[in-house]
Enzyme design. Structure first.
Site, PDB file in Angstrom:
ATOM      1  CE  LYS A   1      49.467  26.470  14.746  1.00 15.38           C
ATOM      2  NZ  LYS A   1      50.586  26.333  15.676  1.00 15.38           N
TER       3      LYS A   1
ATOM      4  CE  LYS B   1      50.185  28.828  26.003  1.00 23.47           C
ATOM      5  NZ  LYS B   1      51.047  28.063  25.054  1.00 23.47           N
ATOM      6  N   GLY B   2      47.429  24.391  24.694  1.00 22.42           N
ATOM      7  CA  GLY B   2      47.268  23.094  25.336  1.00 22.42           C
ATOM      8  C   GLY B   2      47.285  21.917  24.395  1.00 22.42           C
TER       9      GLY B   2
ATOM     10  CB  THR C   1      56.441  27.742  17.463  1.00 25.19           C
ATOM     11  OG1 THR C   1      55.447  27.308  16.527  1.00 25.19           O
ATOM     12  CG2 THR C   1      56.982  29.089  17.003  1.00 25.19           C
TER      13      THR C   1
ATOM     14  CB  THR D   1      55.469  22.932  25.789  1.00 18.00           C
ATOM     15  OG1 THR D   1      56.020  22.921  27.103  1.00 18.00           O
ATOM     16  CG2 THR D   1      55.518  21.519  25.222  1.00 18.00           C
ATOM     17  N   GLY D   2      56.209  23.100  22.640  1.00 18.70           N
ATOM     18  CA  GLY D   2      55.635  22.953  21.312  1.00 18.70           C
ATOM     19  C   GLY D   2      56.660  23.105  20.209  1.00 18.70           C
TER      20      GLY D   2
ATOM     21  CG  ASP E   1      54.109  28.557  25.467  1.00 18.49           C
ATOM     22  OD1 ASP E   1      54.515  27.764  24.595  1.00 18.49           O
ATOM     23  OD2 ASP E   1      53.372  28.215  26.410  1.00 18.49           O
ATOM     24  N   GLY E   2      54.262  29.321  22.411  1.00 24.68           N
ATOM     25  CA  GLY E   2      53.452  29.305  21.199  1.00 24.68           C
ATOM     26  C   GLY E   2      51.976  29.290  21.529  1.00 24.68           C
TER      27      GLY E   2
ATOM     28  CD  GLU F   1      51.956  25.474  27.365  1.00 34.14           C
ATOM     29  OE1 GLU F   1      52.706  24.882  26.571  1.00 34.14           O
ATOM     30  OE2 GLU F   1      50.743  25.652  27.150  1.00 34.14           O
TER      31      GLU F   1
END
EC number: 5.3.1.6
Length: 215
Positions: free
Chosen positions: A119, A92-93, A29, A26-27, A79-80, A101
Site C-alpha cells: 500500500k 481510503k474508501g 486489515t 473497515t476492511g 483503520d487501514g 471513517e
C-alpha cells in the site's frame, strides 16, 4: 499478504489501553485488528465503528459498539488504507465507508493506519480515488471532476453506502497536492466525502513488514 496485514494489526494492539473507547475502521486489515482486540487481555469500554460490517464483527467478539454522538473525542482510531504516501497521507474508501471513517478520524486524538507493504506509494493516485456522492448528483459530479482534473470517474454500480449514497471511483490521477485536491473536490455540489485523507492524515502508520515498520 494476509500475514503482513495480521502483523500490522497485532502491532496496533500495543497502542490500545484498558478502559479506552476506540474508533475502528473497515476492511480486511481492520478485520485482523478486530480479531486481535477479541483476543487481547486488555479490556476496552467499547468501540465506535465506521461501518455495519465492522459493527457486526465487533459484536461477534462481545465488544460493545457505541455511538460517536455519545462518546465525545476518542483517544485512538485504527483503520487501514488503499494507498499511503511518505507523508502519511492516504487514499481510503475501497470498502465504501470513507465518510464515516473520515468523521471518526476527525474525532480522534490519534489516528493509526495499518497497512501491508504494497500500500506504500511515492505519489497517491494509482488506486482509483473513491468519492461518496448524493445519488441525484452522480452525473453532475462526474462532469465536474472531468472539468477540474485529468481523472476519469467511474460509477461503482450496485454499491450503496451505509449512508444511502453512491460511489464514484476516479481513475488515472497523479495526486501531487493531495490537500489542494481534497479541498477542490469537496466544493463540488453533491459530493459527500472525498477519499483523500490529506488534511487529516494518519498520525502513525504501521506497515506489516517482518518485523513491522513504523512510519
Amino acid at each position: 499478504m494476509s500475514e503482513a496485514k495480521r502483523r500490522a494489526a497485532e502491532k496496533a494492539i500495543e497502542y490500545v489501553e484498558n478502559d479506552m473507547i476506540i474508533g475502528v475502521g473497515t476492511g480486511s486489515t481492520v478485520a485482523y485488528f478486530i480479531d486481535a482486540l477479541g483476543r487481547t487481555p486488555k479490556r476496552i469500554k467499547g468501540a465506535v465503528s465506521s461501518s455495519e460490517q465492522s459493527t457486526a464483527h465487533l459484536k461477534q467478539h462481545g465488544i460493545e459498539v457505541l455511538e460517536l454522538n455519545h462518546t465525545g473525542t476518542l483517544p485512538l482510531y485504527v483503520d487501514g488504507a488503499d494507498e499511503c504516501d511518505p507523508y502519511k497521507r492516504l487514499i481510503k474508501g475501497g470498502g465504501a465507508s470513507l465518510t464515516r471513517e473520515k468523521i471518526i478520524a476527525e474525532a480522534s486524538k490519534q489516528f493509526i493506519c495499518i497497512i501491508d507493504p504494497n500500500k506504500q506509494v511515492a505519489t497517491l493516485g494509482k488506486f482509483p480515488l473513491p468519492i461518496e456522492v448524493i445519488p441525484m448528483a452522480r452525473s453532475l459530479v462526474a462532469r465536474q471532476i472531468m472539468a477540474r482534473t485529468d481523472g476519469q470517474p467511474v460509477w461503482r454500480e450496485g454499491v450503496i453506502t451505509d449512508n444511502g449514497n453512491v460511489i464514484l471511483d476516479v481513475h488515472h490521477l497523479c495526486i501531487t497536492d493531495p490537500v489542494k485536491l481534497e479541498q477542490e473536490l469537496n466544493q463540488i455540489p453533491g459530493v459527500v466525502c472525498v477519499g483523500l485523507f490529506a488534511r487529516r492524515c494518519a498520525d502513525l502508520v504501521i506497515i506489516g513488514s517482518e518485523p513491522p515498520h513504523i512510519l
